[in-house]
Design an enzyme around this catalytic site. Structure first.
Site, PDB file in Angstrom:
ATOM      1  N   ASP A  78       0.813  -1.213   0.000  1.00  0.00           N
ATOM      2  CA  ASP A  78       0.000   0.000   0.000  1.00  0.00           C
ATOM      3  C   ASP A  78       0.843   1.258   0.000  1.00  0.00           C
ATOM      4  O   ASP A  78       2.039   1.240   0.279  1.00  0.00           O
ATOM      5  CB  ASP A  78      -0.943   0.018   1.205  1.00  0.00           C
ATOM      6  CG  ASP A  78      -0.201  -0.050   2.540  1.00  0.00           C
ATOM      7  OD1 ASP A  78       0.825  -0.744   2.612  1.00  0.00           O
ATOM      8  OD2 ASP A  78      -0.659   0.579   3.515  1.00  0.00           O
ATOM      9  N   GLU A 145       0.236  -1.806   5.342  1.00  0.00           N
ATOM     10  CA  GLU A 145       1.228  -1.451   6.356  1.00  0.00           C
ATOM     11  C   GLU A 145       0.976  -0.072   6.936  1.00  0.00           C
ATOM     12  O   GLU A 145       1.100   0.162   8.145  1.00  0.00           O
ATOM     13  CB  GLU A 145       2.634  -1.517   5.728  1.00  0.00           C
ATOM     14  CG  GLU A 145       3.779  -1.268   6.695  1.00  0.00           C
ATOM     15  CD  GLU A 145       4.260   0.170   6.736  1.00  0.00           C
ATOM     16  OE1 GLU A 145       5.134   0.478   7.559  1.00  0.00           O
ATOM     17  OE2 GLU A 145       3.739   0.996   5.954  1.00  0.00           O
TER      18      GLU A 145
END
Length: 486
Positions: A78, A145
């Site tokens: 991400d 994350e």
């Protein structure tokens, strides 16, 4: 053809351009994950996903290197979605638009996603290049994350086969990271009491914007202005003299990004409305003096507006604004053990408000567990004094430095041989996933490296082109230097 395809190393930049083309903000990584799964299958690589969505790709060793210790290259899928106020961009649907600006790669009005897209691209480029020599190799790409380390928390034991993990989420070429801070989220919630707007009052929107912003860990020591704190300072400092009543306040969008913008809707008596403009101008001059060296584009705007919301009661307003003004922010303590490294900090990241409640979200970071506890206790105390509810959750551990790490020595020696100088061995005041990986894989030897990336978590994010080439050279050389199994 992407402008990035002209850069070196070309395979890495070509893959990064493709990553940019597929929207992947935190919580919306599935399209990118599906693309990578299909890509790996086309390359005839072994690829799997676990129950939380992490991707694991395996590639056999180069002929003759089968007995090297197996290595896993790790990145997260991400990116942080941040944009300038005047940029039209839907992070869920629109691609990132990278471009080359002299020695940097930047994005048009948004975060670039070099954090951790460059690391992800480097890992995939290694898989794609048959000329790179390596032992048994894995690539681990973790989910979400940036907003909670979901993939790292969900990583199961006995899935990875590697003995060594190379994390690619560091952001300074020439530095090798052997430890990082842990963190915890803290949210204070006010139940709002409202009443009718008094007669003969004007409604205004105050917007504080143009701040630099940045990473709430890696940039917290720079003393960058926090828009939420600066607006609260104005509202508490001038509220009484202006007979100001608060209707709404909103600022920041991510707990791990230093807020660049914050806004409030207020009402003041018509008879002294002109004083609001005067106070705003005085405060802006004050801030431009205080932050002259680091906040060049700070702006405060004042606009008449209208609203159907009621004002907060005097007591509710007092408790909320005094809490925001009193809440600690920034560096709490520097490390005694590691020179020039922040030990404990927090970021007043997000203020969300609707008709019935206001939520203030902080991200606390510390190299030591007691540092996190200390700040949690401070926020607990001022929340209680303000008559607000509170909770803390999502605590994740730091990554304890191992000065005897064999892979750290390999990376350091390889860097010295390649570039003729010693790298810096560092501990980062940001949340790398390595601390969480240590729970299911306590014996795994870990290190973190990466290229130079400035302005992560802000629209000023940029990756240095030359440093990416040096990082790539280091990474591929390290893979050749991994020792054999004992």
């Amino acid at each position: 053809m992407s402008e990035l395809s002209q850069l070196s190393p070309q395979p890495l930049w070509d893959i990064f351009a493709q990553i940019c083309a597929i929207p992947h903000p935190s919580g919306h990584e599935e399209a990118l994950a599906a693309y990578i799964m299909q890509w790996a299958e086309r390359k005839k690589l072994n690829v799997e996903r676990d129950k939380v969505g992490n991707i694991l790709i395996r590639k056999p060793a180069t002929a003759g290197m089968e007995n090297l210790l197996p290595v896993v290259l790790q990145a997260h899928l991400d990116m942080v979605p941040q944009k300038n106020g005047d940029t039209q961009h839907d992070f869920i649907q629109d691609p990132i638009r990278p471009y080359v600006d002299n020695e940097w790669v930047k994005a048009q009005g948004t975060t670039l996603g070099a954090d951790n897209g460059i690391g992800m691209a480097s890992a995939l480029a290694v898989l794609d290049d048959e000329n790179i020599k390596h032992g048994p190799l894995e690539v681990l790409l973790t989910m979400t994350e940036e907003t909670g380390m979901v993939g790292a928390f969900g990583l199961q034991p006995n899935w990875l086969q590697a003995d060594i993990l190379i994390n690619t989420d560091s952001e300074q070429e020439g530095e090798i990271y052997m430890g990082c801070a842990g963190g915890v989220d803290f949210t204070t919630t006010f139940t709002l009491a409202r009443e009718a707007i008094p007669a003969n009052h004007k409604v205004y929107k105050i917007t504080l914007k143009g701040l630099t912003g940045g990473h709430s860990g890696g940039d917290i020591h720079l003393g960058l202005a926090n828009a939420n704190k600066l607006l609260a300072r104005f509202l508490t400092g001038h509220g009484s003299e202006l007979q100001l009543r608060l209707i709404h306040i909103q600022g920041g969008s991510l707990r791990n990004a230093i807020p660049r913008e914050s806004e409030a809707i207020v009402v003041v008596p018509i008879s002294i409305a002109a004083n609001l403009e005067t106070s705003k101008n005085h405060y802006l001059t004050l801030l431009k003096t205080e932050f002259a060296a680091i906040e060049k584009n700070l702006v405060i705007t004042l606009d008449e507006t209208s609203t159907e919301l009621l004002t907060l009661t005097a007591d509710c307003q007092s408790r909320l604004l005094n809490f925001l003004n009193a809440a600690p922010n920034g560096v709490i303590r520097m490390s005694d053990e590691i020179k020039d490294v922040v030990e404990t900090s927090l970021n007043t990241g997000v203020i969300n408000m609707d008709e019935k409640k206001a939520e203030i979200t902080f991200l606390i970071r510390s190299l030591i567990e007691t540092g996190k506890d200390y700040v949690v206790n401070m926020l607990t105390s001022i929340s209680m004094l303000a008559g607000a509810e509170f909770e803390y959750k999502g605590s994740y551990p730091g990554w304890k430095p191992d000065l005897k790490s064999p892979v750290m020595a390999i990376v350091s020696n390889t860097y010295q041989q390649l570039f003729g100088k010693a790298p810096k061995i560092m501990v980062i005041h940001a949340g790398l996933e390595c601390g969480l990986f240590k729970k299911p894989y306590p014996q795994m030897d870990m290190v973190s490296i990466g290229p130079t990336i400035y302005g992560a978590h802000s629209p000023d994010e940029r990756a240095n082109i030359k440093s990416v080439a040096k990082y790539w050279q280091l990474l591929t050389s390290v893979l050749k230097s991994i020792p054999e199994k004992s």
